[in-house]
Design a protein around this motif. Structure first.
Motif, short mmCIF file in Angstrom:
data_model
loop_
_atom_site.label_atom_id
_atom_site.label_comp_id
_atom_site.label_asym_id
_atom_site.label_seq_id
_atom_site.Cartn_x
_atom_site.Cartn_y
_atom_site.Cartn_z
N ALA A 198 0.88 -1.24 -0.04
CA ALA A 198 -0.09 0.08 -0.01
C ALA A 198 0.90 1.09 0.04
N PHE A 199 2.14 1.16 0.53
CA PHE A 199 2.93 2.19 0.44
C PHE A 199 3.97 2.24 -0.53
N SER A 200 4.01 1.21 -1.48
CA SER A 200 4.98 1.01 -2.43
C SER A 200 4.68 1.62 -3.78
N GLY A 201 3.58 2.36 -3.95
CA GLY A 201 3.42 3.13 -5.07
C GLY A 201 2.56 2.29 -6.18
N GLY A 202 2.76 1.03 -6.04
CA GLY A 202 1.88 0.15 -7.02
C GLY A 202 0.61 -0.25 -6.63
N PHE A 203 0.00 0.11 -5.51
CA PHE A 203 -1.14 -0.31 -4.87
C PHE A 203 -2.52 -0.15 -5.75
N GLY A 204 -2.49 1.30 -6.06
CA GLY A 204 -3.67 1.70 -7.06
C GLY A 204 -3.64 0.74 -8.16
N ASP A 205 -2.69 0.72 -8.85
CA ASP A 205 -2.53 -0.03 -10.20
C ASP A 205 -3.24 -1.46 -9.94
N ALA A 206 -2.30 -1.88 -8.84
CA ALA A 206 -3.03 -3.29 -8.46
C ALA A 206 -4.43 -3.60 -8.14
N LEU A 274 -3.40 -9.23 -3.94
CA LEU A 274 -3.28 -7.83 -3.46
C LEU A 274 -1.85 -7.56 -2.87
N ALA A 275 -1.14 -8.55 -2.52
CA ALA A 275 0.20 -8.71 -2.11
C ALA A 275 1.17 -8.44 -3.05
N ILE A 276 0.75 -9.30 -4.10
CA ILE A 276 2.00 -9.44 -5.01
C ILE A 276 1.69 -8.56 -6.35
N PHE A 277 0.55 -8.19 -6.81
CA PHE A 277 0.50 -7.17 -7.89
C PHE A 277 1.21 -5.52 -7.38
N PRO A 278 1.09 -5.13 -6.21
CA PRO A 278 1.82 -3.81 -6.19
C PRO A 278 3.15 -4.02 -6.17
N VAL A 279 3.75 -4.89 -6.07
CA VAL A 279 5.31 -5.35 -6.07
C VAL A 279 5.66 -5.29 -7.71
N ILE A 280 4.66 -5.93 -8.36
CA ILE A 280 4.71 -6.14 -9.87
C ILE A 280 4.72 -4.68 -10.54
N PHE A 281 3.77 -4.11 -10.24
CA PHE A 281 3.58 -2.69 -10.87
C PHE A 281 4.77 -1.66 -10.42
N ALA A 282 4.99 -1.56 -9.17
CA ALA A 282 5.86 -0.66 -8.58
C ALA A 282 7.09 -1.11 -9.32
N ASN A 283 7.67 -2.43 -9.62
CA ASN A 283 9.20 -2.53 -10.22
C ASN A 283 8.79 -2.57 -11.77
N GLY A 284 7.65 -2.14 -12.42
CA GLY A 284 7.46 -2.35 -13.71
C GLY A 284 7.66 -3.55 -14.42
N MET A 285 7.16 -4.64 -13.70
CA MET A 285 7.13 -5.85 -14.04
C MET A 285 6.09 -6.54 -14.80
N GLU A 286 6.00 -7.19 -15.77
CA GLU A 286 5.02 -7.60 -16.68
C GLU A 286 4.16 -8.26 -15.93
N PRO A 287 2.78 -8.17 -15.79
CA PRO A 287 1.94 -9.17 -15.03
C PRO A 287 1.84 -10.42 -15.77
N GLY A 288 2.02 -10.44 -17.15
CA GLY A 288 1.79 -11.70 -17.96
C GLY A 288 3.17 -12.39 -17.83
N SER A 289 4.09 -12.42 -16.95
CA SER A 289 5.13 -13.15 -16.98
C SER A 289 5.26 -14.56 -16.57
N LEU A 298 8.07 -11.51 -5.60
CA LEU A 298 8.11 -11.22 -4.05
C LEU A 298 9.54 -10.92 -3.48
N PRO A 299 10.52 -11.81 -3.83
CA PRO A 299 11.81 -11.51 -3.48
C PRO A 299 12.21 -10.01 -3.49
N LEU A 300 11.75 -9.18 -4.45
CA LEU A 300 12.10 -7.88 -4.42
C LEU A 300 11.48 -7.23 -3.49
N ALA A 301 10.37 -7.37 -3.00
CA ALA A 301 9.96 -6.76 -1.89
C ALA A 301 10.48 -7.11 -0.56
N PHE A 302 10.98 -8.54 -0.53
CA PHE A 302 11.64 -8.95 0.70
C PHE A 302 12.95 -8.27 0.85
#
Ligand code: PHE
Length: 486
Positions: A198-206, A274-289, A298-302
């Motif tokens: 929620a604080f990582s910047g990708g939450f709204g997109d998620a 809800l836990a995973i997609f914020p990390v994906i969007f905050a890091n500019g990752m492709e959801p369809g990976s 997830l390891p990026l968030a950790f």
């Protein structure tokens, strides 16, 4: 030989079954598969169809499977044969049991590979092997983990051995108790990650990606995938729930247990999203990976969050436990059939199954390295196992189960097993007779390109009429009978 009169092992009360069934349902399907499929099939529309399928197909099928298992007191094959015979039905229905058993086993053959990923990531977390700062670093780590067949094979073999040790010793009950701390633990870990997200910047997109309905992104393939996943995530049509149901005591309420399991399972899946997609969007990752999605994100968030290593370790411990409580449930149908019919011990049955499993799962594991070129119609062996079971065998098995219960079995059998109020029973009957079969058939026809979904727009009226007829029939028939007999 089977001895029908012999009392069957039972769970310790209602919670024993709920823990075991929840343990079976909540697993890699929720945390690994749901997010990556949602990513692949475009988000909100997939999620909506998945939720609709849980309600309209998953819940009625689960109730029916538990009831069939409890009534038939045996592996899917034996239970379905007995219950059908009791209603004077024909034995070919037990083919459904065979298909379920095959399906559970086929799922297990790729499931141990994914569970192996979870174990290997736990090891990486513990040993500091996940140092990386970008999506590319993480993709490289995931790739390297897969590239060496001995490494990947070591982890899937380990999962196979642990699973068979548990099943062979018949100590599932002990493991399933772990669900009582693992589930809250998993929910807590996911909550921590959601708060972080929620604080990582990708939450709204998620949020937008998961819950904004965009009909344009809804492909026929996506609908079929969502339906298949609803069966997969609830462990249906694969022998697991039906066999667990065969150990359920008479007085447990099937309706309430089903709802508990379905709600817990769905919550964990949505929370994982809800836990995973914020990390994906905050890091500019492709959801369809694809299947590596959670392992690359997830390891990026950790890495970035406070106490990340600790949380990461706890997370992979829980994911690995969740995978085990699911994998043991997939073996149960086969082991229970072997011990009941072949006169062999539980241990022999488990290790025999384990050897066959090891051979086939090794072939599936090779899809990621030496067998990278062994494809058929563009799919590896690993993908074929997943595709055949989730897209076709499970929905087909589910269809068989609802048709059997809705039209073939003597209506008193189900009424007695389910023990619902007349209105709830009418609702169940309406679902298994009309909503679930029509839903499955229409999604199949749509996926095969034979019909489009457009005519389904006419449905609400048709369904409403059928609902009223079922309800009136249900409420009046026992009364009528009583009046006529008096
Ligand atoms: N429901 C399990 C999961 O979501 C997978 C499973 C499928 C378990 C079929 C048993 C039978 O991980």
């Amino acid at each position: 030989m089977t001895n029908d009169a012999q009392p069957r092992t039972q769970w310790l009360g209602r919670w024993g079954f709920v823990l075991a069934a929840t343990g079976s349902a909540v697993g890699l399907g929720n945390v690994w598969k749901f997010p990556y499929m949602t990513g692949e099939y475009g988000g909100g529309a997939f999620v909506l169809v998945y939720l609709a399928c849980i309600l309209a197909l998953g819940v009625p099928v689960m109730m029916t499977e538990i009831a069939l298992g409890r009534r038939g007191r045996g592996s899917p094959i034996d239970a379905i044969r007995r219950v059908t015979a009791e209603s004077g039905g024909r034995s070919p229905w037990s083919l459904l049991g065979w298909m379920a058993m095959a399906c559970g086993f086929m799922i297990l053959c790729f499931y141990v590979v994914v569970a192996g990923w979870s174990f290997s990531y736990l090891w990486k977390m513990l040993s500091g092997g996940l140092a990386g700062t970008s999506v590319d670093d993480m993709a490289a780590i995931f790739g390297a983990n897969n590239a060496n067949p001995f490494n990947l094979g070591f982890w899937s073999t380990l999962v196979t051995i642990i699973t068979m040790l548990i099943v062979g010793k018949g100590v599932q009950a002990g493991i399933e108790k772990s669900v009582s701390w693992m589930m809250p633990g998993m929910v807590l870990m996911l909550l921590i990650m959601i708060v972080y997200g929620a604080f990582s910047g990708g939450f709204g997109d998620a949020l937008h990606f998961l819950f904004a309905f965009n009909a344009g992104s809804l492909s026929s393939e996506g609908m079929l995938a969502a339906m298949g996943h609803a069966f997969f995530t609830l462990s249906l049509a694969s022998g697991a729930i039906l066999t667990y149901g065969s150990y359920l005591p008479r007085d447990a309420s099937i309706g309430r247990t089903t709802l508990t399991v379905a709600v817990a399972d769905t919550l964990v899946a949505l929370m994982a999203g809800l836990a995973i997609f914020p990390v994906i969007f905050a890091n500019g990752m492709e959801p369809g990976s694809g299947p590596g999605l959670i392992f690359m994100s997830l390891p990026l968030a950790f890495q970035a969050m406070p106490l990340g290593t600790l949380f990461g370790i706890l997370f992979f411990v829980m994911l690995s436990m969740a995978a085990l409580t699911s994998s043991i449930s997939m073996v149960e149908a086969t082991v229970s059939w072997l011990t009941d019919n072949k006169g062999i011990s539980r241990r022999t049955a488990a290790w025999g199954t384990g050897i066959v499993l090891w051979i086939i799962s090794t072939l599936a594991m090779l899809s990621f390295n030496v067998g990278a070129d062994w494809t058929l119609a563009g799919k590896h062996f690993f993908d074929w196992l997943d595709y055949l079971t989730s897209r076709w065998m499970m929905p087909l098995g589910g269809l068989g189960v609802v048709l059997l219960a809705g039209f073939v079995l003597n209506s008193e059998v189900m009424r007695e097993e389910l023990g619902l109020s007349p209105v709830m029973h009418a609702l169940w009957l309406f679902m298994v007779r009309y909503v679930s079969p029509l839903g499955i058939v229409v999604i199949f026809l749509d996926a095969l390109g034979i019909a489009t979904l457009e005519f389904a727009v006419q449905w609400p009226w048709l369904l409403l009429a059928l609902a009223v007829i079922t309800l009136i029939g249900e409420i009046t028939s026992p009364r009528l009978k009583r009046t006529l007999c008096a």
